[in-house]
Design a protein around this motif. Structure first.
Motif, mmCIF file in Angstrom:
data_model
loop_
_atom_site.group_PDB
_atom_site.id
_atom_site.type_symbol
_atom_site.label_atom_id
_atom_site.label_comp_id
_atom_site.label_asym_id
_atom_site.label_seq_id
_atom_site.Cartn_x
_atom_site.Cartn_y
_atom_site.Cartn_z
ATOM 1 N N LEU A 172 5.122 4.899 -1.483
ATOM 2 C CA LEU A 172 6.532 4.744 -1.824
ATOM 3 C C LEU A 172 6.680 3.363 -2.461
ATOM 4 C CD1 LEU A 172 8.254 6.224 1.358
ATOM 5 C CD2 LEU A 172 8.118 7.267 -0.918
ATOM 6 N N ARG A 173 6.755 3.331 -3.781
ATOM 7 C CA ARG A 173 6.716 2.058 -4.508
ATOM 8 C C ARG A 173 7.846 1.110 -4.115
ATOM 9 N NH1 ARG A 173 1.688 1.558 -6.357
ATOM 10 N NH2 ARG A 173 1.043 3.345 -7.612
ATOM 11 N N GLU A 174 9.028 1.672 -3.851
ATOM 12 C CA GLU A 174 10.169 0.812 -3.573
ATOM 13 C C GLU A 174 10.011 0.046 -2.262
ATOM 14 O OE1 GLU A 174 11.226 4.492 -1.209
ATOM 15 O OE2 GLU A 174 10.137 4.006 -3.051
ATOM 16 N N ARG A 175 9.090 0.496 -1.398
ATOM 17 C CA ARG A 175 8.942 -0.166 -0.100
ATOM 18 C C ARG A 175 7.883 -1.257 -0.088
ATOM 19 N NH1 ARG A 175 9.527 4.737 4.378
ATOM 20 N NH2 ARG A 175 11.503 5.562 3.570
ATOM 21 N N ASP A 187 4.857 -4.834 2.210
ATOM 22 C CA ASP A 187 4.960 -3.997 3.409
ATOM 23 C C ASP A 187 4.170 -2.712 3.182
ATOM 24 O OD1 ASP A 187 5.618 -2.606 5.654
ATOM 25 O OD2 ASP A 187 7.790 -2.642 5.339
ATOM 26 N N TRP A 188 2.848 -2.789 3.344
ATOM 27 C CA TRP A 188 1.984 -1.640 3.078
ATOM 28 C C TRP A 188 2.135 -0.559 4.143
ATOM 29 C CZ3 TRP A 188 0.611 -1.668 -1.667
ATOM 30 C CH2 TRP A 188 0.352 -2.858 -2.328
ATOM 31 N N VAL A 189 2.510 -0.933 5.358
ATOM 32 C CA VAL A 189 2.686 0.073 6.416
ATOM 33 C C VAL A 189 3.790 1.047 6.039
ATOM 34 C CG1 VAL A 189 3.348 0.445 8.813
ATOM 35 C CG2 VAL A 189 1.759 -1.377 8.250
ATOM 36 N N SER A 190 4.940 0.538 5.647
ATOM 37 C CA SER A 190 6.055 1.413 5.269
ATOM 38 C C SER A 190 5.781 2.159 3.981
ATOM 39 C CB SER A 190 7.343 0.587 5.111
ATOM 40 O OG SER A 190 7.741 0.037 6.335
ATOM 41 N N ALA A 191 5.105 1.514 3.051
ATOM 42 C CA ALA A 191 4.908 2.100 1.728
ATOM 43 C C ALA A 191 3.857 3.204 1.710
ATOM 44 C CB ALA A 191 4.514 1.010 0.735
ATOM 45 N N LYS A 192 2.887 3.140 2.628
ATOM 46 C CA LYS A 192 1.693 3.975 2.493
ATOM 47 C C LYS A 192 1.506 5.046 3.566
ATOM 48 C CE LYS A 192 -0.763 1.904 -0.914
ATOM 49 N NZ LYS A 192 -1.364 2.633 -2.054
#
Length: 303
Positions: A172-175, A187-192
């Protein structure tokens, strides 16, 4: 075990210790591999693969993900994210990004960790979160670890690999730099790590069957249109150095996944992100193919 269009149940093979999971094989990979090679030549007990559901071939305890590891991809993303506020043209942004990459291959890779709960099968639906706005694809070559490894050198690193598989590392690029990311880093946890954001497989291909991981073609089609189509030759840091770096930070365990980065052609660069109903067809030379349909997560009813 899969061979062409057939499958063999290994759970009752005494020579393998009657494994119930792939990690049982990987914990004893050096002893398991000769038995598997013998079984591959057998004729008894095989069933048609077409009648079976294909799950992820591994259930890793740890997932290491290399980011920004393809030269053309890094340049593309820099251009796609440029808003023009600094007065540079897109051509200048590309040139500046290329200049920053000089010597990058001699530096440590950029690596973060993912969550095993994000894994799904190679033909499962990908669920787009109802509150996500920029879901994107990132097809990657992944190494599957075959023995305990700590502080291996690049020359030794490929020796700890049991085999290779395909992983689509959705984002999710926006995160990445949104919310806390703007103040405290990415924030790779939220994005991935949304559920189903790591389609994995369909198979684990033994290392000996892929003599050169540095010369494989990575191809992803969205609704039959080619979006990614590039060789692993474009990696900035090669597979062996990624593995060596990960083993210098942590102990690698049998069954762990080490993702090696995604080539150019992501949705952000194309200006076309994932939508409900999209179908991704993905393949890497010698490792099989994935097909994942995108569905939208249902918004929970208000409480």
């Amino acid at each position: 075990m899969v061979a062409r269009d057939r499958a063999l149940d290994l759970s009752e093979v005494a020579e393998l210790g009657a494994p119930s999971r792939t990690v049982d094989l990987l914990d004893r990979w050096q002893e398991s591999l000769p038995v598997l090679e013998t079984l591959a030549a057998s004729t008894q007990g095989w069933v048609p693969l077409g009648g079976l559901q294909v799950h992820s071939p591994v259930e890793p305890r740890q997932i290491f993900q290399a980011g920004a590891n393809y030269r053309t991809h890094v340049i593309e993303i820099a251009a796609a994210q440029h808003d023009g506020s600094d007065g540079r043209t897109v051509e200048q942004v590309r040139a500046d990004a290329a200049a920053r990459l000089d010597g990058r291959g001699r530096q440590p890779p950029f690596v973060f960790q993912g969550l095993p709960s994000a894994i799904c099968g190679a033909f499962d639906d990908v669920v787009l979160p109802y509150d996500g706005t920029q879901p994107d694809w990132e097809l990657e070559l992944a190494a599957v670890i075959g023995r305990l490894a700590r502080r291996v050198t690049p020359d030794e690193a490929l020796g700890v690999v049991a085999g290779w598989t395909i992983v689509n590392d959705l984002t999710l690029r926006e995160r990445v730099f949104g919310a806390n990311g703007g103040r405290m880093g990415a924030d790779w946890v939220s994005a991935k790590n949304s559920p189903t954001f790591l389609p994995t497989g369909p198979v684990l291909v033994p290392r000996a069957a892929v003599p050169d991981p540095g010369d494989l073609q990575i191809t992803l089609r969205l609704n039959a249109q080619v979006m990614q189509d590039q060789s692993t030759k474009d990696m900035l840091v090669d597979v062996a150095r990624i593995l060596a770096h990960c083993s210098s930070v942590a102990t690698l365990l049998p069954g762990d996944l080490v993702l090696t980065g995604s080539p150019a052609g992501n949705g952000l660069a194309h200006g076309r992100l994932l939508r409900e109903g999209d179908v991704m067809d993905a393949q890497i030379t010698g490792l099989g193919a994935q097909r994942n349909r995108c569905v939208r997560e249902e918004r929970p009813a208000p409480r």
